[in-house]
Design a protein around this motif. Structure first.
Motif, short mmCIF file in Angstrom:
data_model
loop_
_atom_site.label_atom_id
_atom_site.label_comp_id
_atom_site.label_asym_id
_atom_site.label_seq_id
_atom_site.Cartn_x
_atom_site.Cartn_y
_atom_site.Cartn_z
N THR A 21 -6.96 -8.62 -3.64
CA THR A 21 -7.96 -7.77 -3.21
C THR A 21 -7.51 -6.34 -3.06
OG1 THR A 21 -9.29 -9.66 -2.27
CG2 THR A 21 -10.07 -7.34 -1.52
N LEU A 22 -6.56 -5.99 -2.41
CA LEU A 22 -6.12 -4.67 -1.99
C LEU A 22 -5.65 -3.98 -3.35
CD1 LEU A 22 -3.83 -5.40 0.99
CD2 LEU A 22 -6.16 -4.02 1.04
N LEU A 23 -5.06 -4.63 -4.20
CA LEU A 23 -4.70 -4.10 -5.62
C LEU A 23 -5.90 -3.58 -6.36
CD1 LEU A 23 -1.81 -6.44 -6.63
CD2 LEU A 23 -1.52 -4.20 -6.51
N LEU A 49 0.77 -1.11 -0.14
CA LEU A 49 0.03 0.04 0.18
C LEU A 49 1.02 1.29 0.05
CD1 LEU A 49 -2.83 -1.18 2.38
CD2 LEU A 49 -2.94 -0.60 -0.12
N ALA A 50 1.87 1.32 0.60
CA ALA A 50 2.99 2.18 0.65
C ALA A 50 3.66 2.43 -0.83
CB ALA A 50 3.99 1.89 1.71
N GLU A 51 3.77 1.36 -1.40
CA GLU A 51 4.25 1.67 -2.67
C GLU A 51 3.20 2.08 -3.72
OE1 GLU A 51 7.38 -2.03 -2.78
OE2 GLU A 51 5.67 -2.37 -3.87
N LEU A 52 2.00 1.69 -3.61
CA LEU A 52 0.98 2.02 -4.39
C LEU A 52 0.55 3.57 -4.21
CD1 LEU A 52 -1.67 -0.77 -4.05
CD2 LEU A 52 -0.53 -0.06 -6.07
N GLU A 53 0.72 4.13 -2.96
CA GLU A 53 0.49 5.32 -2.58
C GLU A 53 1.75 6.46 -3.22
OE1 GLU A 53 -1.05 6.41 1.50
OE2 GLU A 53 0.31 7.68 1.33
N ALA A 54 2.93 5.94 -3.06
CA ALA A 54 3.99 6.74 -3.48
C ALA A 54 3.91 6.86 -4.86
CB ALA A 54 5.38 5.78 -3.11
N ALA A 112 -8.55 11.69 -5.88
CA ALA A 112 -8.52 13.23 -6.08
C ALA A 112 -7.28 13.61 -5.74
CB ALA A 112 -9.82 13.87 -5.59
N ASP A 113 -6.87 13.69 -4.43
CA ASP A 113 -5.54 14.29 -4.00
C ASP A 113 -4.86 13.39 -3.06
OD1 ASP A 113 -6.73 14.63 -1.48
OD2 ASP A 113 -7.77 16.26 -2.39
N ASN A 114 -3.66 13.80 -2.73
CA ASN A 114 -3.01 12.93 -1.95
C ASN A 114 -3.71 12.74 -0.40
OD1 ASN A 114 -0.38 11.48 -1.52
ND2 ASN A 114 0.18 13.16 -0.05
N ARG A 115 -3.97 13.89 0.06
CA ARG A 115 -4.83 13.61 1.33
C ARG A 115 -5.83 12.56 1.47
NH1 ARG A 115 -6.35 16.13 6.05
NH2 ARG A 115 -7.41 14.33 7.16
N SER A 116 -6.71 12.50 0.13
CA SER A 116 -7.66 11.56 0.32
C SER A 116 -6.93 9.82 0.01
CB SER A 116 -8.95 11.77 -0.76
OG SER A 116 -8.23 11.54 -2.17
N SER A 117 -5.85 9.91 -0.60
CA SER A 117 -5.24 8.67 -0.98
C SER A 117 -4.72 8.16 0.38
CB SER A 117 -4.29 8.93 -2.03
OG SER A 117 -3.07 8.21 -1.71
N VAL A 118 -4.08 9.02 1.15
CA VAL A 118 -3.75 8.59 2.42
C VAL A 118 -4.80 7.96 3.38
CG1 VAL A 118 -2.63 9.32 4.74
CG2 VAL A 118 -1.76 10.18 2.28
N ASP A 119 -5.87 8.95 3.24
CA ASP A 119 -6.98 8.40 4.27
C ASP A 119 -7.53 6.88 3.66
OD1 ASP A 119 -7.15 10.61 5.46
OD2 ASP A 119 -8.84 11.62 4.59
N PHE A 120 -7.57 6.88 2.37
CA PHE A 120 -8.04 5.56 1.83
C PHE A 120 -6.91 4.27 2.14
CE2 PHE A 120 -9.10 2.60 -1.76
CZ PHE A 120 -10.30 2.48 -1.31
N ARG A 121 -6.03 4.64 2.00
CA ARG A 121 -4.74 3.89 2.48
C ARG A 121 -5.09 3.30 4.09
NH1 ARG A 121 1.42 3.84 3.63
NH2 ARG A 121 0.61 5.74 4.82
#
Lengths: 67, 190
Positions: free
Chosen positions: B42-44, A55-60, B2-11
């Protein structure tokens, strides 16, 4: 389940008029607890690093691609 | 996303669901190895299709749908069904059953693994994951009534596999084990 010949001696389960099977609440309770114990034991296992790394890689990658 | 923030939240939210995904995947596939591959897939997929998740709906139900579809389309064909269930779980911890008859967890797991998949998955979803009958029905793409009947069949089969068919087998209190009466009662033993 509706195989009378096979279910010899089964006294804890009854068939209702509507055809549904009704189980002794006490057995249901024991099974319910066992089910939760099984599941909660699995949920309690530590998360392998591979998922956090993934997940860290996907986000990066997403940050890098500027999306 | 949409943006990095929401991407962090989703993670973060995905990470929070990983223990449940692993528990469900292990229950479904009967193998921790398969389960972890299944969770990774599933995560991918979840990450790639994050836009299709509707905010305000149940993230766990959404993820379970992905996991389940992945399992049935990819994993189930690999040919393993029930066989190597012993030994895959960490141990045979006694089920905390309170005062009366505890079931041994290892025995319970062997019995669980013997259920047909369609019964096992709904029993887990309804009985252990916190998902409702309605959410489970949606995940499986069938009617709520079908879920209820599968749960009933699963319980009956489990009780049978665990030998919980005689009142004397499951505890000292015979009187509390009287058959439940609903209209005309027909015991299966008749």
């Amino acid at each position: 389940m509706n195989d009378p010949g096979h279910s010899e001696g089964l006294r804890s389960v009854v068939r209702r008029d509507d055809g549904d099977v009704e189980m002794d609440p006490k057995i249901q309770e024991i099974l319910g607890r066992a089910l939760k114990a099984h599941y909660d034991d699995l949920v309690g296992a530590p998360i392998p690093d591979r998922f956090l790394v993934l997940l860290a890689e996907l986000e990066a990658k997403e940050a890098r691609d500027g999306r | 996303m949409a943006d990095n923030r929401s991407s962090v939240d989703f993670r973060e939210r995905l990470i929070a669901e990983i223990p449940n995904l692993r528990a469900f995947a292990t229950s479904l596939s009967g193998s921790i190895q398969s389960a972890d591959d299944l969770v990774q897939d599933t995560l991918l997929k979840a990450w790639g299709h994050a836009d299709s998740f509707v905010e305000g709906t149940n993230l766990r139900a959404w993820l379970f749908t992905i996991l389940r579809n992945t399992y049935y389309s990819l994993y189930r064909r690999r040919g393993r069904e029930v066989q190597d269930t012993d030994g895959i779980y960490s141990g045979s911890v006694a089920v905390p059953a309170g005062q009366d008859s505890a079931l041994d967890l290892a025995d319970f797991r062997l019995a669980l693994a013997k259920l047909p998949e369609e019964q096992r998955e709904v029993l887990i979803m309804v009985g252990a994951t916190g998902l409702s009958y309605e959410e489970t029905a949606e995940i499986c793409g069938v009617a709520v009534g079908t879920i209820k009947s599968r749960v009933n069949r699963a319980r009956t089969k489990l009780a049978e596999l665990l030998g919980m068919t005689n009142s004397s087998d499951i505890g000292p209190d015979r009187n509390s084990l009287a058959v439940v009466h609903h209209g005309r009662v027909t015991t299966l033993a008749s």
